[in-house]
Design a protein around this motif. Sequence first.
Motif, mmCIF file in Angstrom:
data_model
loop_
_atom_site.group_PDB
_atom_site.id
_atom_site.type_symbol
_atom_site.label_atom_id
_atom_site.label_comp_id
_atom_site.label_asym_id
_atom_site.label_seq_id
_atom_site.Cartn_x
_atom_site.Cartn_y
_atom_site.Cartn_z
ATOM 1 N N ASN A 17 3.479 3.197 -5.298
ATOM 2 C CA ASN A 17 2.603 3.132 -6.464
ATOM 3 C C ASN A 17 2.793 1.809 -7.219
ATOM 4 N N GLN A 29 -7.002 -3.506 -9.211
ATOM 5 C CA GLN A 29 -5.948 -4.078 -8.362
ATOM 6 C C GLN A 29 -5.648 -5.522 -8.764
ATOM 7 N N PRO A 46 0.787 -1.232 0.000
ATOM 8 C CA PRO A 46 0.000 0.000 0.000
ATOM 9 C C PRO A 46 0.819 1.282 0.000
ATOM 10 N N ASP A 47 2.112 1.181 0.384
ATOM 11 C CA ASP A 47 2.906 2.396 0.590
ATOM 12 C C ASP A 47 3.664 2.843 -0.659
ATOM 13 N N PRO A 92 -2.274 1.653 -4.815
ATOM 14 C CA PRO A 92 -3.331 0.627 -4.775
ATOM 15 C C PRO A 92 -4.692 1.155 -4.315
ATOM 16 N N HIS A 93 -4.693 2.032 -3.287
ATOM 17 C CA HIS A 93 -5.988 2.497 -2.750
ATOM 18 C C HIS A 93 -6.747 3.386 -3.745
ATOM 19 N N GLU A 94 -6.049 3.853 -4.787
ATOM 20 C CA GLU A 94 -6.707 4.693 -5.793
ATOM 21 C C GLU A 94 -7.341 3.856 -6.915
ATOM 22 N N LYS A 115 -0.360 5.321 -10.047
ATOM 23 C CA LYS A 115 -1.391 5.327 -8.991
ATOM 24 C C LYS A 115 -1.010 4.389 -7.851
ATOM 25 N N SER A 144 -9.769 0.478 -8.273
ATOM 26 C CA SER A 144 -10.891 -0.404 -7.915
ATOM 27 C C SER A 144 -10.353 -1.815 -7.668
#
Length: 227
Positions: free
Chosen positions: A98, A147, A95-96, A139-141, A137, A143
């Motif tokens: 891109n 992902q 997650p930390d 991961p949290h950005e 981008k 869908s």
Amino acid sequence: MGEQILHLKDVTIFQKENMVLQNISLEVKKGEFVYLIGKTGSGKSSFMKTLYADLPLTKGIGEIVGFNLKTLKEKDIPFLRRKLGIVFQDFKLLPDRNINKNLEFILKATGWKDPEKMKIQIEKVLHKVGMKTKGFKFPHELSGGEQQRVAIARALLNDPEIILADEPTGNLDPQTSVEIMKVLQEINKAGRTILMATHDYALLLKYPSKTLKCDDAKVFEVIQKAI
């Protein structure tokens, strides 16, 4: 078709001391698309984990992409996994960083050194899954479907001989599942072998293919009409 990618004979799979599956004998040939189906808890994930050496094989004969699973040493597991592409249900993206950095991390971890070659390879695999413009981008950005496309791209990084997809549509809605399935189908048509664990029977009906079933501690091939 003829070259074996996976060969199991009289294999029994254990989780610690518990026997999960027994007397498995099967083969998967180069270029095949094979489903692995079965109820939750029937042993699908244990079967997959044995193939990528997360669970040791202690009983029977097992070979995958030229590696003997029974005699495989700890130090050789990374080399085996370079020849396998593994896709998980829950994406497992970092997650930390891109998407480009996620993929670069895997390449570096598997011995790539040349930044330019890494950049070209990352672009190539993202293009294959329709995500070429999304590398910047996080991961949290993205869908869930996006992902999972990235997770498939990650599985392709080292040009694997077989992709092991463990419930790749398990966290996705039906429409997105079909889109992910189309990506996997395209990869298979390009000559890549795929073994996909799923309980999504709608996908099996839409995209019929060779099907193995986990049931009653066994794994056996089923004719689709009998599913």
